[in-house]
Design an enzyme around this catalytic site. Structure first.
Site, PDB file in Angstrom:
ATOM      1  N   PRO A  43       0.775  -1.687   3.461  1.00 50.37           N
ATOM      2  CA  PRO A  43      -0.011  -1.803   4.686  1.00 50.37           C
ATOM      3  C   PRO A  43      -1.382  -1.156   4.616  1.00 50.37           C
ATOM      4  O   PRO A  43      -1.542  -0.085   4.032  1.00 50.37           O
ATOM      5  CB  PRO A  43       0.865  -1.094   5.735  1.00 50.37           C
ATOM      6  CG  PRO A  43       1.839  -0.283   4.965  1.00 50.37           C
ATOM      7  CD  PRO A  43       2.052  -0.995   3.670  1.00 50.37           C
ATOM      8  N   ASN A  44      -2.333  -1.846   5.222  1.00 52.05           N
ATOM      9  CA  ASN A  44      -3.717  -1.371   5.394  1.00 52.05           C
ATOM     10  C   ASN A  44      -4.548  -1.379   4.110  1.00 52.05           C
ATOM     11  O   ASN A  44      -5.728  -1.036   4.157  1.00 52.05           O
ATOM     12  CB  ASN A  44      -3.756   0.038   6.037  1.00 52.05           C
ATOM     13  CG  ASN A  44      -3.124   0.032   7.405  1.00 52.05           C
ATOM     14  OD1 ASN A  44      -3.520  -0.772   8.254  1.00 52.05           O
ATOM     15  ND2 ASN A  44      -2.137   0.877   7.627  1.00 52.05           N
ATOM     16  N   HIS A  56      -1.698   5.196  -6.329  1.00 49.80           N
ATOM     17  CA  HIS A  56      -2.377   5.553  -5.076  1.00 49.80           C
ATOM     18  C   HIS A  56      -3.854   5.733  -5.367  1.00 49.80           C
ATOM     19  O   HIS A  56      -4.215   6.392  -6.349  1.00 49.80           O
ATOM     20  CB  HIS A  56      -1.805   6.837  -4.476  1.00 49.80           C
ATOM     21  CG  HIS A  56      -0.356   6.708  -4.164  1.00 49.80           C
ATOM     22  ND1 HIS A  56       0.090   5.994  -3.071  1.00 49.80           N
ATOM     23  CD2 HIS A  56       0.737   7.119  -4.833  1.00 49.80           C
ATOM     24  CE1 HIS A  56       1.413   6.004  -3.081  1.00 49.80           C
ATOM     25  NE2 HIS A  56       1.835   6.677  -4.140  1.00 49.80           N
ATOM     26  N   TYR A  94     -11.075   6.361   0.760  1.00 56.14           N
ATOM     27  CA  TYR A  94     -10.706   5.198  -0.069  1.00 56.14           C
ATOM     28  C   TYR A  94     -11.900   4.457  -0.667  1.00 56.14           C
ATOM     29  O   TYR A  94     -11.708   3.515  -1.436  1.00 56.14           O
ATOM     30  CB  TYR A  94      -9.861   4.229   0.775  1.00 56.14           C
ATOM     31  CG  TYR A  94      -8.572   4.866   1.274  1.00 56.14           C
ATOM     32  CD1 TYR A  94      -7.561   5.211   0.375  1.00 56.14           C
ATOM     33  CD2 TYR A  94      -8.381   5.137   2.616  1.00 56.14           C
ATOM     34  CE1 TYR A  94      -6.392   5.814   0.822  1.00 56.14           C
ATOM     35  CE2 TYR A  94      -7.220   5.738   3.072  1.00 56.14           C
ATOM     36  CZ  TYR A  94      -6.230   6.069   2.174  1.00 56.14           C
ATOM     37  OH  TYR A  94      -5.072   6.669   2.609  1.00 56.14           O
ATOM     38  N   ALA A 117       1.535   3.518   3.098  1.00 55.53           N
ATOM     39  CA  ALA A 117       2.300   4.433   3.966  1.00 55.53           C
ATOM     40  C   ALA A 117       3.808   4.345   3.721  1.00 55.53           C
ATOM     41  O   ALA A 117       4.534   5.330   3.920  1.00 55.53           O
ATOM     42  CB  ALA A 117       1.979   4.136   5.425  1.00 55.53           C
ATOM     43  N   GLU A 123       3.764   3.363  -9.991  1.00 53.51           N
ATOM     44  CA  GLU A 123       3.279   3.679  -8.634  1.00 53.51           C
ATOM     45  C   GLU A 123       1.800   4.055  -8.711  1.00 53.51           C
ATOM     46  O   GLU A 123       1.412   4.852  -9.565  1.00 53.51           O
ATOM     47  CB  GLU A 123       4.095   4.870  -8.102  1.00 53.51           C
ATOM     48  CG  GLU A 123       3.644   5.407  -6.759  1.00 53.51           C
ATOM     49  CD  GLU A 123       4.391   6.710  -6.384  1.00 53.51           C
ATOM     50  OE1 GLU A 123       5.129   7.266  -7.230  1.00 53.51           O
ATOM     51  OE2 GLU A 123       4.206   7.166  -5.240  1.00 53.51           O
ATOM     52  N   ASN A 155       1.378  -0.173  -4.996  1.00 57.51           N
ATOM     53  CA  ASN A 155       0.881   0.845  -4.071  1.00 57.51           C
ATOM     54  C   ASN A 155       1.563   0.578  -2.726  1.00 57.51           C
ATOM     55  O   ASN A 155       1.110  -0.266  -1.959  1.00 57.51           O
ATOM     56  CB  ASN A 155      -0.640   0.779  -3.923  1.00 57.51           C
ATOM     57  CG  ASN A 155      -1.176   1.877  -3.014  1.00 57.51           C
ATOM     58  OD1 ASN A 155      -0.404   2.588  -2.364  1.00 57.51           O
ATOM     59  ND2 ASN A 155      -2.490   2.011  -2.960  1.00 57.51           N
ATOM     60  N   ARG A 197     -11.515   1.020   6.207  1.00 53.77           N
ATOM     61  CA  ARG A 197     -10.684   2.178   6.563  1.00 53.77           C
ATOM     62  C   ARG A 197     -11.161   3.427   5.808  1.00 53.77           C
ATOM     63  O   ARG A 197     -11.357   3.402   4.591  1.00 53.77           O
ATOM     64  CB  ARG A 197      -9.202   1.900   6.283  1.00 53.77           C
ATOM     65  CG  ARG A 197      -8.822   1.944   4.826  1.00 53.77           C
ATOM     66  CD  ARG A 197      -7.355   1.665   4.555  1.00 53.77           C
ATOM     67  NE  ARG A 197      -6.445   2.695   4.987  1.00 53.77           N
ATOM     68  CZ  ARG A 197      -5.290   2.980   4.359  1.00 53.77           C
ATOM     69  NH1 ARG A 197      -4.914   2.291   3.283  1.00 53.77           N
ATOM     70  NH2 ARG A 197      -4.505   3.916   4.812  1.00 53.77           N
ATOM     71  N   ARG A 244      -3.233  15.966  -0.234  1.00 49.38           N
ATOM     72  CA  ARG A 244      -3.380  15.586   1.171  1.00 49.38           C
ATOM     73  C   ARG A 244      -2.243  16.181   2.030  1.00 49.38           C
ATOM     74  O   ARG A 244      -1.637  17.168   1.625  1.00 49.38           O
ATOM     75  CB  ARG A 244      -3.474  14.054   1.273  1.00 49.38           C
ATOM     76  CG  ARG A 244      -4.741  13.533   0.545  1.00 49.38           C
ATOM     77  CD  ARG A 244      -4.906  12.036   0.660  1.00 49.38           C
ATOM     78  NE  ARG A 244      -5.101  11.624   2.044  1.00 49.38           N
ATOM     79  CZ  ARG A 244      -5.042  10.359   2.465  1.00 49.38           C
ATOM     80  NH1 ARG A 244      -4.791   9.390   1.582  1.00 49.38           N
ATOM     81  NH2 ARG A 244      -5.240  10.056   3.723  1.00 49.38           N
TER      82      ARG A 244
HETATM   83  C1  DQA Z   1      -2.347   5.452  -0.339  1.00 48.61           C
HETATM   84  C2  DQA Z   1      -1.954   6.859   0.148  1.00 48.61           C
HETATM   85  C3  DQA Z   1      -0.967   6.759   1.303  1.00 48.61           C
HETATM   86  O1  DQA Z   1      -0.603   8.060   1.741  1.00 48.61           O
HETATM   87  C4  DQA Z   1      -1.581   6.015   2.472  1.00 48.61           C
HETATM   88  O2  DQA Z   1      -0.641   5.867   3.501  1.00 48.61           O
HETATM   89  C5  DQA Z   1      -2.173   4.703   2.069  1.00 48.61           C
HETATM   90  C6  DQA Z   1      -2.869   4.600   0.796  1.00 48.61           C
HETATM   91  C7  DQA Z   1      -3.419   5.490  -1.439  1.00 48.61           C
HETATM   92  O3  DQA Z   1      -3.617   4.458  -2.086  1.00 48.61           O
HETATM   93  O4  DQA Z   1      -4.079   6.524  -1.634  1.00 48.61           O
HETATM   94  O5  DQA Z   1      -2.177   3.753   2.850  1.00 48.61           O
HETATM   95  O6  DQA Z   1      -1.194   4.838  -0.900  1.00 48.61           O
END
Ligand code: DQA
Length: 144
Positions: free
Chosen positions: A9-10, A99, A22, A76, A97, A73, A17, A106
């Site tokens: 998501p997002n 990020h 990011y 959340a 994985e 990725n 965002r 964080r």
């Molecule tokens: C994320 C880190 C997560 O905590 C966050 O919820 C994201 C992006 C990252 O790519 O840094 O949506 O996965």
């Protein structure tokens, strides 16, 4: 070698965002970068993004027998989803994985990753390059 890149998501809101966390590049930029990298390395790649946990679970299930590796990725859902962890365990496809941000520096709630229990490697805090590092890891280990 055939790789599936899954974003949660997002991630489609990249560029809009929280650019201080990011960056200003968009999801479209990310996809172009991954496609270009994979083309240069002769890797077949598919990209999937969803805001819906169940759709991500469906995509992982459908990857069974189709892909040699997954770059993921979960965004959340990293910090909440046992369902995604169980789907990865069910299909048994080597997974990395990723990020974009350095989640280790964080908030406390980002320190938990359910998928990490299954993933071979975690790349975090390397921005978009982290996806390419994950792809290269899978190519090195499982490439054919
Ligand atoms: C994320 C880190 C997560 O905590 C966050 O919820 C994201 C992006 C990252 O790519 O840094 O949506 O996965």
């Amino acid at each position: 070698m055939k790789i599936l890149v899954i974003n949660g998501p997002n991630i489609n809101m990249l560029g809009i965002r929280e650019p201080d966390i990011y960056g200003k590049s968009t999801y479209k930029d990310l996809c172009a970068m991954i496609l270009d990298h994979c083309q240069k390395k002769s890797i077949a790649v598919d990209l999937f993004q969803s805001n819906h946990e169940g759709d991500i679970v469906d995509e992982i299930q459908e990857a069974y027998g189709e892909y040699d590796g997954i770059v993921m990725n979960p965004a959340a859902y990293t910090h909440t989803s046992v369902a995604i962890l169980d789907a990865l365990k069910a299909v048994g496809i080597p997974t990395v994985e990723v990020h974009i941000s350095d989640v280790s520096k964080r908030e406390d709630f980002r320190q938990i990753s359910y998928v990490r229990q299954y993933c071979e490697l975690t790349v975090c805090g390397h921005g978009f390059d982290g996806y390419l590092e994950a792809i290269d890891y899978l190519l090195e280990k499982y490439g054919k």
